[in-house]
Motif scaffolding. Structure first.
Motif, PDB file in Angstrom:
ATOM      1  N   MET A 143       0.832  -1.203   0.000  1.00  0.00           N
ATOM      2  CA  MET A 143       0.000   0.000   0.000  1.00  0.00           C
ATOM      3  C   MET A 143       0.865   1.251   0.000  1.00  0.00           C
ATOM      4  N   LEU A 144       1.922   1.244   0.802  1.00  0.00           N
ATOM      5  CA  LEU A 144       2.826   2.383   0.842  1.00  0.00           C
ATOM      6  C   LEU A 144       3.490   2.588  -0.520  1.00  0.00           C
ATOM      7  N   GLY A 145       3.931   1.503  -1.148  1.00  0.00           N
ATOM      8  CA  GLY A 145       4.540   1.610  -2.464  1.00  0.00           C
ATOM      9  C   GLY A 145       3.571   2.123  -3.503  1.00  0.00           C
ATOM     10  N   SER A 146       2.334   1.662  -3.442  1.00  0.00           N
ATOM     11  CA  SER A 146       1.313   2.112  -4.384  1.00  0.00           C
ATOM     12  C   SER A 146       1.024   3.594  -4.208  1.00  0.00           C
ATOM     13  N   ALA A 147       0.918   4.038  -2.952  1.00  0.00           N
ATOM     14  CA  ALA A 147       0.658   5.453  -2.690  1.00  0.00           C
ATOM     15  C   ALA A 147       1.818   6.319  -3.170  1.00  0.00           C
ATOM     16  N   ALA A 148       3.044   5.863  -2.897  1.00  0.00           N
ATOM     17  CA  ALA A 148       4.219   6.629  -3.316  1.00  0.00           C
ATOM     18  C   ALA A 148       4.283   6.752  -4.839  1.00  0.00           C
ATOM     19  N   TYR A 149       3.964   5.660  -5.526  1.00  0.00           N
ATOM     20  CA  TYR A 149       4.032   5.697  -6.990  1.00  0.00           C
ATOM     21  C   TYR A 149       2.904   6.535  -7.583  1.00  0.00           C
ATOM     22  N   THR A 150       1.710   6.404  -7.028  1.00  0.00           N
ATOM     23  CA  THR A 150       0.565   7.138  -7.549  1.00  0.00           C
ATOM     24  C   THR A 150       0.748   8.640  -7.384  1.00  0.00           C
ATOM     25  N   LEU A 151       1.289   9.043  -6.245  1.00  0.00           N
ATOM     26  CA  LEU A 151       1.438  10.465  -5.933  1.00  0.00           C
ATOM     27  C   LEU A 151       2.837  10.982  -6.232  1.00  0.00           C
ATOM     28  N   THR A 152       3.640  10.220  -6.942  1.00  0.00           N
ATOM     29  CA  THR A 152       4.986  10.679  -7.280  1.00  0.00           C
ATOM     30  C   THR A 152       4.900  11.975  -8.079  1.00  0.00           C
ATOM     31  N   PRO A 153       5.764  12.946  -7.816  1.00  0.00           N
ATOM     32  CA  PRO A 153       5.612  14.255  -8.452  1.00  0.00           C
ATOM     33  C   PRO A 153       5.541  14.210  -9.975  1.00  0.00           C
ATOM     34  N   PHE A 154       6.373  13.391 -10.632  1.00  0.00           N
ATOM     35  CA  PHE A 154       6.364  13.442 -12.098  1.00  0.00           C
ATOM     36  C   PHE A 154       5.060  12.913 -12.674  1.00  0.00           C
ATOM     37  N   HIS A 155       4.397  11.993 -11.982  1.00  0.00           N
ATOM     38  CA  HIS A 155       3.059  11.587 -12.383  1.00  0.00           C
ATOM     39  C   HIS A 155       2.150  12.804 -12.470  1.00  0.00           C
ATOM     40  N   LEU A 156       2.192  13.621 -11.431  1.00  0.00           N
ATOM     41  CA  LEU A 156       1.322  14.788 -11.364  1.00  0.00           C
ATOM     42  C   LEU A 156       1.807  15.899 -12.285  1.00  0.00           C
ATOM     43  N   VAL A 157       3.115  15.947 -12.553  1.00  0.00           N
ATOM     44  CA  VAL A 157       3.650  16.903 -13.538  1.00  0.00           C
ATOM     45  C   VAL A 157       3.093  16.580 -14.921  1.00  0.00           C
ATOM     46  N   ASN A 158       3.110  15.306 -15.279  1.00  0.00           N
ATOM     47  CA  ASN A 158       2.543  14.903 -16.572  1.00  0.00           C
ATOM     48  C   ASN A 158       1.081  15.302 -16.685  1.00  0.00           C
ATOM     49  N   LEU A 159       0.367  15.197 -15.580  1.00  0.00           N
ATOM     50  CA  LEU A 159      -1.068  15.430 -15.600  1.00  0.00           C
ATOM     51  C   LEU A 159      -1.421  16.906 -15.525  1.00  0.00           C
ATOM     52  N   TYR A 160      -0.792  17.633 -14.592  1.00  0.00           N
ATOM     53  CA  TYR A 160      -1.259  18.982 -14.287  1.00  0.00           C
ATOM     54  C   TYR A 160      -0.369  20.108 -14.821  1.00  0.00           C
ATOM     55  N   ILE A 161       0.832  19.780 -15.307  1.00  0.00           N
ATOM     56  CA  ILE A 161       1.724  20.829 -15.808  1.00  0.00           C
ATOM     57  C   ILE A 161       1.987  20.690 -17.297  1.00  0.00           C
ATOM     58  N   ARG A 162       2.377  19.509 -17.729  1.00  0.00           N
ATOM     59  CA  ARG A 162       2.676  19.325 -19.155  1.00  0.00           C
ATOM     60  C   ARG A 162       1.401  19.323 -19.995  1.00  0.00           C
ATOM     61  N   GLY A 163       0.344  18.724 -19.459  1.00  0.00           N
ATOM     62  CA  GLY A 163      -0.958  18.850 -20.107  1.00  0.00           C
ATOM     63  C   GLY A 163      -1.265  17.825 -21.164  1.00  0.00           C
ATOM     64  N   ASP A 164      -0.441  17.738 -22.201  1.00  0.00           N
ATOM     65  CA  ASP A 164      -0.797  16.858 -23.318  1.00  0.00           C
ATOM     66  C   ASP A 164      -0.124  15.503 -23.205  1.00  0.00           C
ATOM     67  N   SER A 165       0.585  15.242 -22.111  1.00  0.00           N
ATOM     68  CA  SER A 165       1.367  14.007 -21.988  1.00  0.00           C
ATOM     69  C   SER A 165       0.512  12.851 -21.477  1.00  0.00           C
ATOM     70  N   LEU A 166      -0.644  12.670 -22.095  1.00  0.00           N
ATOM     71  CA  LEU A 166      -1.534  11.573 -21.721  1.00  0.00           C
ATOM     72  C   LEU A 166      -0.870  10.230 -21.977  1.00  0.00           C
ATOM     73  N   ALA A 167      -0.133  10.137 -23.077  1.00  0.00           N
ATOM     74  CA  ALA A 167       0.524   8.872 -23.418  1.00  0.00           C
ATOM     75  C   ALA A 167       1.583   8.499 -22.385  1.00  0.00           C
ATOM     76  N   GLU A 168       2.360   9.465 -21.922  1.00  0.00           N
ATOM     77  CA  GLU A 168       3.376   9.169 -20.910  1.00  0.00           C
ATOM     78  C   GLU A 168       2.740   8.821 -19.571  1.00  0.00           C
ATOM     79  N   LEU A 169       1.640   9.482 -19.251  1.00  0.00           N
ATOM     80  CA  LEU A 169       0.918   9.153 -18.020  1.00  0.00           C
ATOM     81  C   LEU A 169       0.476   7.693 -18.044  1.00  0.00           C
ATOM     82  N   TRP A 170      -0.032   7.242 -19.177  1.00  0.00           N
ATOM     83  CA  TRP A 170      -0.466   5.858 -19.306  1.00  0.00           C
ATOM     84  C   TRP A 170       0.722   4.897 -19.347  1.00  0.00           C
ATOM     85  N   ALA A 171       1.815   5.310 -19.977  1.00  0.00           N
ATOM     86  CA  ALA A 171       2.995   4.441 -20.016  1.00  0.00           C
ATOM     87  C   ALA A 171       3.509   4.166 -18.607  1.00  0.00           C
TER      88      ALA A 171
END
Length: 298
Positions: A120-148
């Motif tokens: 659970m700790l590993g899952s939370a850390a990976y889900t909330l990792t900053p670059f995950h959220l950078v792809n989503l909320y800053i880069r914007g169009d990086s849907l493919a990288e978010l899914w990768a």
């Protein structure tokens, strides 16, 4: 369920209003709308797999889907066809990526014999990792990288199960996961698959238990044969995705690709040096979001 709750938490800002996500400096988010629209247009015209954006380049068209992996765009297009608006289809696709990442990481870590709390700790850390959220909320169009990045744990999970007991369904699961990754984002798969090979190699002599309840004396030993089957499964996955990457390589002489490796897009311009790690305790999304956070690094 708690792992999926972390994914929902990470996606909550997406659904804070009915509008489209306005990323930093507007970003390239509007491109997602155009890509989904053009994919649906191509598919509606009988083109499968879709390779051509009919209305791109001011109406001249562009072989966009030939060169940019579009699995995530297909997910959004499917949601649009089933009644969601373009905006909501893209938001739900982004949410699904976070859910897949959280569930996949938890499943992989449990298969690797971690306790539920550790997984659970590993899952939370990976889900909330900053670059995950950078792809989503800053880069914007990086849907493919978010899914990768969402698919990475699934590939490793499938690889681990294949090493433990290389039955047909497990080797196919690894091959299928690799194929979907290749069809999701070109560069991410190119970067990640060598590490999958290293993961297989580093675990070939390990002694781990399978998914059944067995005693220590019955734990199977990963053999060289399991390692070879794992490598063959990766090659099988590449073969399954050949409908995408083979035309892309075979038709490079007919398109202009030079600008994709020059100027801003030259990879050498994007290596971190003294700014590899941020100096602030909390991750700074406004400063240099492509550096690792100090807290996460520690």
């Amino acid at each position: 369920m708690l792992a999926l709750a972390f994914a929902i938490l990470a996606a909550l800002p997406l659904f804070g209003n009915a509008g489209f996500l306005n990323t930093r400096g507007i970003g390239d988010s509007p491109n997602l709308l155009f890509r989904v629209h053009q994919l649906i247009t191509a598919l509606a015209g009988g083109e499968f797999p879709a390779r051509w954006m009919p209305d791109a380049a001011y109406g001249y068209g562009m072989p966009y889907f030939t060169y940019y992996a579009s699995f995530s765009t297909h997910v959004a297009a499917l949601l649009k066809v089933y009644g969601f608006s373009y905006v909501n289809a893209i938001k739900l696709t982004q949410l699904l990526a976070l859910l897949v990442a959280a569930g996949g990481m938890y499943g992989w870590l449990r298969a690797a014999q971690l306790t539920p709390a550790q997984a659970m700790l590993g899952s939370a850390a990976y889900t909330l990792t900053p670059f995950h959220l950078v792809n989503l909320y800053i880069r914007g169009d990086s849907l493919a990288e978010l899914w990768a990045m969402a698919l990475y744990p699934l590939v490793l999970w499938a690889a681990l199960l294949c090493l433990c007991a290389p039955a047909f369904r497990r080797t196919f699961a690894l091959a299928f996961a690799v194929a979907v990754l290749v069809c999701t984002h070109n560069i991410s798969s190119l970067n990640f698959l060598p590490f999958v090979g290293l993961y297989l190699l580093s675990n070939q002599q390990s002694t781990i238990s399978n998914q059944q309840s067995v005693t220590n004396s019955q734990r199977p030993v990963i053999s060289h044969q399991s390692f070879a089957i794992g490598i063959l499964s990766i090659l099988w996955g590449l073969a399954l995705a050949a409908f995408f990457w083979l035309p892309a390589l075979g038709e490079t002489a007919f398109v202009q690709l030079d600008d994709l490796t020059r100027g801003f897009f030259f990879y050498g311009n994007h290596f971190r040096s003294t700014d590899l790690v941020q100096t602030t305790l909390w991750f700074d999304y406004d400063g240099n979001p492509f550096s690792m956070g100090l807290l996460q690094t520690a």
